[in-house]
Design a protein around this motif. Structure first.
Motif, PDB file in Angstrom:
ATOM      1  N   PRO A  26      79.834  87.537  81.120  1.00 43.27           N
ATOM      2  CA  PRO A  26      78.815  88.566  80.880  1.00 43.27           C
ATOM      3  C   PRO A  26      79.133  89.500  79.718  1.00 43.27           C
ATOM      4  O   PRO A  26      80.294  89.834  79.460  1.00 43.27           O
ATOM      5  CB  PRO A  26      78.819  89.347  82.194  1.00 43.27           C
ATOM      6  CG  PRO A  26      80.250  89.276  82.638  1.00 43.27           C
ATOM      7  CD  PRO A  26      80.752  87.917  82.206  1.00 43.27           C
ATOM      8  N   VAL A  27      78.091  89.909  79.035  1.00 44.07           N
ATOM      9  CA  VAL A  27      78.178  91.032  78.119  1.00 44.07           C
ATOM     10  C   VAL A  27      77.401  92.174  78.773  1.00 44.07           C
ATOM     11  O   VAL A  27      76.230  92.040  79.103  1.00 44.07           O
ATOM     12  CB  VAL A  27      77.616  90.694  76.721  1.00 44.07           C
ATOM     13  CG1 VAL A  27      76.198  90.136  76.793  1.00 44.07           C
ATOM     14  CG2 VAL A  27      77.655  91.935  75.818  1.00 44.07           C
ATOM     15  N   LEU A  28      78.079  93.278  79.005  1.00 40.19           N
ATOM     16  CA  LEU A  28      77.470  94.450  79.640  1.00 40.19           C
ATOM     17  C   LEU A  28      77.137  95.463  78.558  1.00 40.19           C
ATOM     18  O   LEU A  28      77.991  95.793  77.732  1.00 40.19           O
ATOM     19  CB  LEU A  28      78.452  95.055  80.656  1.00 40.19           C
ATOM     20  CG  LEU A  28      77.929  96.225  81.505  1.00 40.19           C
ATOM     21  CD1 LEU A  28      76.877  95.742  82.489  1.00 40.19           C
ATOM     22  CD2 LEU A  28      79.082  96.888  82.258  1.00 40.19           C
ATOM     23  N   TYR A  29      75.899  95.949  78.545  1.00 34.26           N
ATOM     24  CA  TYR A  29      75.519  96.919  77.525  1.00 34.26           C
ATOM     25  C   TYR A  29      74.500  97.895  78.087  1.00 34.26           C
ATOM     26  O   TYR A  29      73.941  97.692  79.169  1.00 34.26           O
ATOM     27  CB  TYR A  29      74.961  96.216  76.283  1.00 34.26           C
ATOM     28  CG  TYR A  29      73.607  95.564  76.444  1.00 34.26           C
ATOM     29  CD1 TYR A  29      72.466  96.151  75.900  1.00 34.26           C
ATOM     30  CD2 TYR A  29      73.466  94.348  77.106  1.00 34.26           C
ATOM     31  CE1 TYR A  29      71.224  95.554  76.019  1.00 34.26           C
ATOM     32  CE2 TYR A  29      72.224  93.737  77.228  1.00 34.26           C
ATOM     33  CZ  TYR A  29      71.106  94.342  76.682  1.00 34.26           C
ATOM     34  OH  TYR A  29      69.877  93.751  76.801  1.00 34.26           O
ATOM     35  N   GLY A  30      74.278  98.954  77.349  1.00 29.38           N
ATOM     36  CA  GLY A  30      73.331  99.974  77.779  1.00 29.38           C
ATOM     37  C   GLY A  30      72.389 100.363  76.659  1.00 29.38           C
ATOM     38  O   GLY A  30      72.731 100.272  75.479  1.00 29.38           O
TER      39      GLY A  30
ATOM     40  N   LEU B  14      65.266 106.987  75.510  1.00 30.99           N
ATOM     41  CA  LEU B  14      64.290 107.579  74.592  1.00 30.99           C
ATOM     42  C   LEU B  14      64.505 107.165  73.140  1.00 30.99           C
ATOM     43  O   LEU B  14      63.542 107.079  72.372  1.00 30.99           O
ATOM     44  CB  LEU B  14      64.305 109.105  74.714  1.00 30.99           C
ATOM     45  CG  LEU B  14      63.869 109.669  76.075  1.00 30.99           C
ATOM     46  CD1 LEU B  14      63.834 111.195  76.043  1.00 30.99           C
ATOM     47  CD2 LEU B  14      62.497 109.133  76.486  1.00 30.99           C
ATOM     48  N   THR B  15      65.737 106.903  72.741  1.00 33.25           N
ATOM     49  CA  THR B  15      65.990 106.500  71.351  1.00 33.25           C
ATOM     50  C   THR B  15      65.965 104.990  71.175  1.00 33.25           C
ATOM     51  O   THR B  15      65.826 104.498  70.052  1.00 33.25           O
ATOM     52  CB  THR B  15      67.345 107.020  70.860  1.00 33.25           C
ATOM     53  OG1 THR B  15      68.399 106.365  71.588  1.00 33.25           O
ATOM     54  CG2 THR B  15      67.477 108.516  71.042  1.00 33.25           C
ATOM     55  N   HIS B  16      66.144 104.238  72.270  1.00 33.52           N
ATOM     56  CA  HIS B  16      66.242 102.769  72.247  1.00 33.52           C
ATOM     57  C   HIS B  16      67.477 102.293  71.493  1.00 33.52           C
ATOM     58  O   HIS B  16      67.539 101.125  71.080  1.00 33.52           O
ATOM     59  CB  HIS B  16      64.980 102.127  71.650  1.00 33.52           C
ATOM     60  CG  HIS B  16      63.762 102.302  72.495  1.00 33.52           C
ATOM     61  ND1 HIS B  16      62.611 101.569  72.328  1.00 33.52           N
ATOM     62  CD2 HIS B  16      63.508 103.139  73.542  1.00 33.52           C
ATOM     63  CE1 HIS B  16      61.701 101.930  73.212  1.00 33.52           C
ATOM     64  NE2 HIS B  16      62.224 102.889  73.964  1.00 33.52           N
ATOM     65  N   ASP B  17      68.449 103.133  71.300  1.00 38.11           N
ATOM     66  CA  ASP B  17      69.700 102.743  70.663  1.00 38.11           C
ATOM     67  C   ASP B  17      70.666 102.164  71.698  1.00 38.11           C
ATOM     68  O   ASP B  17      70.578 102.466  72.894  1.00 38.11           O
ATOM     69  CB  ASP B  17      70.364 103.937  69.974  1.00 38.11           C
ATOM     70  CG  ASP B  17      69.744 104.223  68.615  1.00 38.11           C
ATOM     71  OD1 ASP B  17      69.204 103.285  68.010  1.00 38.11           O
ATOM     72  OD2 ASP B  17      69.810 105.385  68.171  1.00 38.11           O
ATOM     73  N   ILE B  18      71.592 101.354  71.222  1.00 37.63           N
ATOM     74  CA  ILE B  18      72.604 100.742  72.076  1.00 37.63           C
ATOM     75  C   ILE B  18      73.951 101.372  71.718  1.00 37.63           C
ATOM     76  O   ILE B  18      74.565 100.999  70.717  1.00 37.63           O
ATOM     77  CB  ILE B  18      72.653  99.214  71.876  1.00 37.63           C
ATOM     78  CG1 ILE B  18      71.285  98.609  72.201  1.00 37.63           C
ATOM     79  CG2 ILE B  18      73.743  98.582  72.734  1.00 37.63           C
ATOM     80  CD1 ILE B  18      71.147  97.154  71.840  1.00 37.63           C
ATOM     81  N   PRO B  19      74.425 102.337  72.492  1.00 36.02           N
ATOM     82  CA  PRO B  19      75.658 103.055  72.127  1.00 36.02           C
ATOM     83  C   PRO B  19      76.921 102.222  72.241  1.00 36.02           C
ATOM     84  O   PRO B  19      77.879 102.447  71.505  1.00 36.02           O
ATOM     85  CB  PRO B  19      75.687 104.232  73.109  1.00 36.02           C
ATOM     86  CG  PRO B  19      74.848 103.795  74.266  1.00 36.02           C
ATOM     87  CD  PRO B  19      73.793 102.904  73.695  1.00 36.02           C
ATOM     88  N   ALA B  20      76.958 101.251  73.158  1.00 43.03           N
ATOM     89  CA  ALA B  20      78.178 100.459  73.335  1.00 43.03           C
ATOM     90  C   ALA B  20      77.873  99.210  74.144  1.00 43.03           C
ATOM     91  O   ALA B  20      76.853  99.121  74.832  1.00 43.03           O
ATOM     92  CB  ALA B  20      79.252 101.286  74.033  1.00 43.03           C
ATOM     93  N   PHE B  21      78.781  98.240  74.043  1.00 43.84           N
ATOM     94  CA  PHE B  21      78.710  97.039  74.861  1.00 43.84           C
ATOM     95  C   PHE B  21      80.126  96.563  75.130  1.00 43.84           C
ATOM     96  O   PHE B  21      81.078  96.983  74.463  1.00 43.84           O
ATOM     97  CB  PHE B  21      77.898  95.934  74.164  1.00 43.84           C
ATOM     98  CG  PHE B  21      78.635  95.259  73.027  1.00 43.84           C
ATOM     99  CD1 PHE B  21      79.353  94.094  73.244  1.00 43.84           C
ATOM    100  CD2 PHE B  21      78.618  95.798  71.749  1.00 43.84           C
ATOM    101  CE1 PHE B  21      80.035  93.472  72.211  1.00 43.84           C
ATOM    102  CE2 PHE B  21      79.296  95.190  70.697  1.00 43.84           C
ATOM    103  CZ  PHE B  21      80.006  94.016  70.933  1.00 43.84           C
ATOM    104  N   ILE B  22      80.281  95.704  76.119  1.00 45.61           N
ATOM    105  CA  ILE B  22      81.589  95.137  76.415  1.00 45.61           C
ATOM    106  C   ILE B  22      81.414  93.701  76.872  1.00 45.61           C
ATOM    107  O   ILE B  22      80.614  93.417  77.770  1.00 45.61           O
ATOM    108  CB  ILE B  22      82.345  95.974  77.477  1.00 45.61           C
ATOM    109  CG1 ILE B  22      83.708  95.354  77.772  1.00 45.61           C
ATOM    110  CG2 ILE B  22      81.535  96.117  78.748  1.00 45.61           C
ATOM    111  CD1 ILE B  22      84.580  96.218  78.665  1.00 45.61           C
TER     112      ILE B  22
END
Length: 265
Positions: free
Chosen positions: A77-81, A85-93
C-alpha cells in the motif's frame, strides 16, 4: 531540445514511453531514461510541504492504494492524504502493510511537517484513527458514511438478496443528509422500535449508536465532509494510471514514481 521534466509530466498524465518515443523520434528506452532522470530531479513531496506550503485547512482525507512491486508476493500500500479545501497532498508513505505502524509513521511525518491536523476522514480503518489520535490527541475522526453503509450491505447481502432491502433503505435514510445528533437519534429511535425484534437488525442499530460520535463527527468542525468521495476520485485516477504500468521493478522505483505523481497532482 528534449526537456526531461516535460516528458515526465506527459508520462504521468498517461502517455506511454512508446508514445513519447514516437512523438520525439527516439527509442522507448531513451524516453524511459529521460523520465527517470526527471524523477530524480523532482523534490520530495514532503519537502515541498515543509518549505512552501502554509495554507492548509487541516481537514485531511486519508486512504491507501495497493500497487504491484517486484519482490513482494502481494501488492503493497501507498498511504496518502488530501487536504480537503486545497486539494493538496502534503505527504505519502509507501510501505509493506497498511498496519498501525505505517499509519503512525504517516501521522508522525505530518507533525514534523507542521501540518495542522484538525480532522481526519477515512474509511472504517481502526489503525488510521488510532494512529491519528496518538499523534494528535485533539483530532476529530470522521468515519466515511458511504464505507460504513457498504459494510452493512455486505453483512445483509442486499446486493444478491432483497430480503433485507426494506431495512437497508431505512438505514440509508438515516444518513441521507447532514444532521445533528438529536435529529439523528430521533429518527434512529423510530427505526429501532420498528425492528427491535430482529437480532441482526438490532445489532446493526446498536453498532450505529456505539459509533455515532465518529459517524457524526462533522458536526464538531465546519467543512468536515461526511464521505471520502474526494480521495476516492483521486484513487480512481491513480488506479487507471497504474493499470498501464502494471507494476514496478523495485520499491525505490515505485516510491520515486509515486512521488512524481503526487507532486504533479
Amino acid at each position: 531540445k528534449v526537456k526531461p521534466k516535460k516528458l515526465l509530466f506527459s508520462h504521468l498524465r498517461g502517455q506511454s514511453f512508446r508514445s513519447l518515443a514516437e512523438e520525439h523520434n527516439f527509442s522507448p528506452t531513451t524516453a524511459f531514461r529521460y523520465c527517470r532522470t526527471a524523477l530524480k530531479q523532482i523534490p520530495y513531496c514532503s519537502d515541498l510541504t515543509r518549505f512552501y506550503c502554509t495554507r492548509f485547512c487541516g481537514i485531511l482525507l486519508v486512504d491507501g492504494k495497493y500497487i504491484a512491486v517486484k519482490g513482494y508476493d502481494k501488492k503493497i500500500p501507498v498511504l496518502y492524504g488530501i487536504d480537503y479545501l486545497t486539494h493538496d497532498i502534503p505527504a505519502f508513505i509507501l510501505s509493506v502493510g497498511e498496519n498501525y505502524q505505517t499509519c503512525h509513521t504517516f501521522f508522525k511525518s505530518l507533525r514534523l511537517l507542521n501540518y495542522p491536523v484538525q480532522a481526519v476522514v477515512s474509511d472504517d480503518n481502526v489503525n488510521i484513527y488510532q494512529a491519528a489520535t496518538s499523534i494528535y490527541p485533539q483530532v476529530i475522526t470522521q468515519i466515511c458514511q458511504n464505507h460504513y453503509k457498504e459494510g452493512i450491505r455486505r453483512i445483509l447481502g442486499v446486493r444478491t438478496d432483497e430480503t433485507h432491502q426494506p431495512f437497508m433503505t431505512e438505514v440509508e435514510d438515516m444518513f441521507h443528509r447532514r444532521c445533528d445528533e438529536f435529529e439523528f437519534n430521533h429518527y434512529a429511535q423510530k427505526v429501532y422500535l420498528k425492528y427491535q425484534t430482529n437480532d441482526i437488525y438490532k445489532n446493526i442499530l446498536l453498532d450505529i449508536q456505539k459509533r455515532l460520535p465518529m459517524l457524526l463527527a462533522y458536526n464538531r468542525l465546519p467543512n468536515v465532509p461526511r464521505t471520502t468521495n474526494l480521495i476516492e476520485s483521486y484513487n480512481s485516477h491513480l488506479e487507471g494510471r497504474l493499470k498501464t504500468i502494471k507494476g514496478f521493478e523495485s520499491f525505490t522505483r515505485a516510491d520515486s514514481w509515486l512521488n512524481g505523481y503526487f507532486v504533479r497532482r
